[in-house]
Design an enzyme around this catalytic site. Sequence first.
Site, PDB file in Angstrom:
ATOM      1  N   PRO A   1     -77.470  28.583-113.310  1.00  0.00           N
ATOM      2  CA  PRO A   1     -79.232  28.576-114.041  1.00  0.00           C
ATOM      3  C   PRO A   1     -78.988  27.916-115.123  1.00  0.00           C
ATOM      4  O   PRO A   1     -78.609  29.236-116.468  1.00  0.00           O
ATOM      5  CB  PRO A   1     -79.239  30.149-113.921  1.00  0.00           C
ATOM      6  CG  PRO A   1     -78.203  30.694-112.784  1.00  0.00           C
ATOM      7  CD  PRO A   1     -76.866  29.835-112.828  1.00  0.00           C
ATOM      8  N   GLU A   2     -80.427  27.308-115.518  1.00  0.00           N
ATOM      9  CA  GLU A   2     -80.428  27.090-116.806  1.00  0.00           C
ATOM     10  C   GLU A   2     -81.993  27.696-117.047  1.00  0.00           C
ATOM     11  O   GLU A   2     -82.820  28.204-116.062  1.00  0.00           O
ATOM     12  CB  GLU A   2     -80.272  25.820-116.700  1.00  0.00           C
ATOM     13  CG  GLU A   2     -79.011  25.781-117.037  1.00  0.00           C
ATOM     14  CD  GLU A   2     -78.859  24.147-117.530  1.00  0.00           C
ATOM     15  OE1 GLU A   2     -79.514  23.687-118.790  1.00  0.00           O
ATOM     16  OE2 GLU A   2     -78.250  23.661-117.205  1.00  0.00           O
TER      17      GLU A   2
ATOM     18  N   LYS B   1     -82.287  31.637-121.673  1.00  0.00           N
ATOM     19  CA  LYS B   1     -81.286  32.485-120.486  1.00  0.00           C
ATOM     20  C   LYS B   1     -81.924  33.864-119.681  1.00  0.00           C
ATOM     21  O   LYS B   1     -80.518  34.120-119.282  1.00  0.00           O
ATOM     22  CB  LYS B   1     -80.368  31.245-119.386  1.00  0.00           C
ATOM     23  CG  LYS B   1     -80.557  29.992-120.500  1.00  0.00           C
ATOM     24  CD  LYS B   1     -78.780  29.371-119.411  1.00  0.00           C
ATOM     25  CE  LYS B   1     -79.012  28.697-120.704  1.00  0.00           C
ATOM     26  NZ  LYS B   1     -77.129  27.959-120.502  1.00  0.00           N
TER      27      LYS B   1
END
Length: 202
Positions: A2-3, A60
């Site tokens: 995930p970014e 994030k």
Amino acid sequence: MPELPEVEVARRALQEHCAGRRILRCSAADDPKVIDGVSPSQLESSLAGKTVLAAARKGKNLWLRLDSPPFPSFQFGMTGAVYIKGVELSKYKRSAVSPTEEWPSKYSKLFVELEDGVEFSFTDKRRLAKVRLLEDPESVPPISELGPDALFEPMQVDEFMNALRKKKIAIKALLLDQSFISGIGNWIADEVLYQVSFISFL
């Protein structure tokens, strides 16, 4: 991994589907590697009965603002993800939970049921994410140590160039430094540098 885009998509979905709704019940996994600094029962009792006011994000990291503290925060790690039952979060990969799938997933670390039948789950297959319960998420690490958000607080070119001259490090290393700019991960940094080199070539 995930970014920023995936975390922002999750934030927007939680804002759209959960804000203004009261939490009826929740279930936290007995996984101290992910559920950090609080017992599952404490996390559950702290959230039940509260109303979600908003979903917030920096870099994030994502957290829910409730009608009173403490607030749950989510650090996505390598494979952390938010799923909302019946809602497609991204057009780039299948993320809607179909009626035939196990719900919540066996990888769920926090499952939340809200009013009007809304349900969401924070999952993590590799157990590198963190779910915390914080009085003020922005005032403590890791969020307090983050630099300006790459989406909400874009840096001016002159400011970036001055920092690059002072730090005397490679551009990619600077882009990945979360205390300098938060939210840029490896693939976004690579894409930024590719676009810059392509423009320079032209």
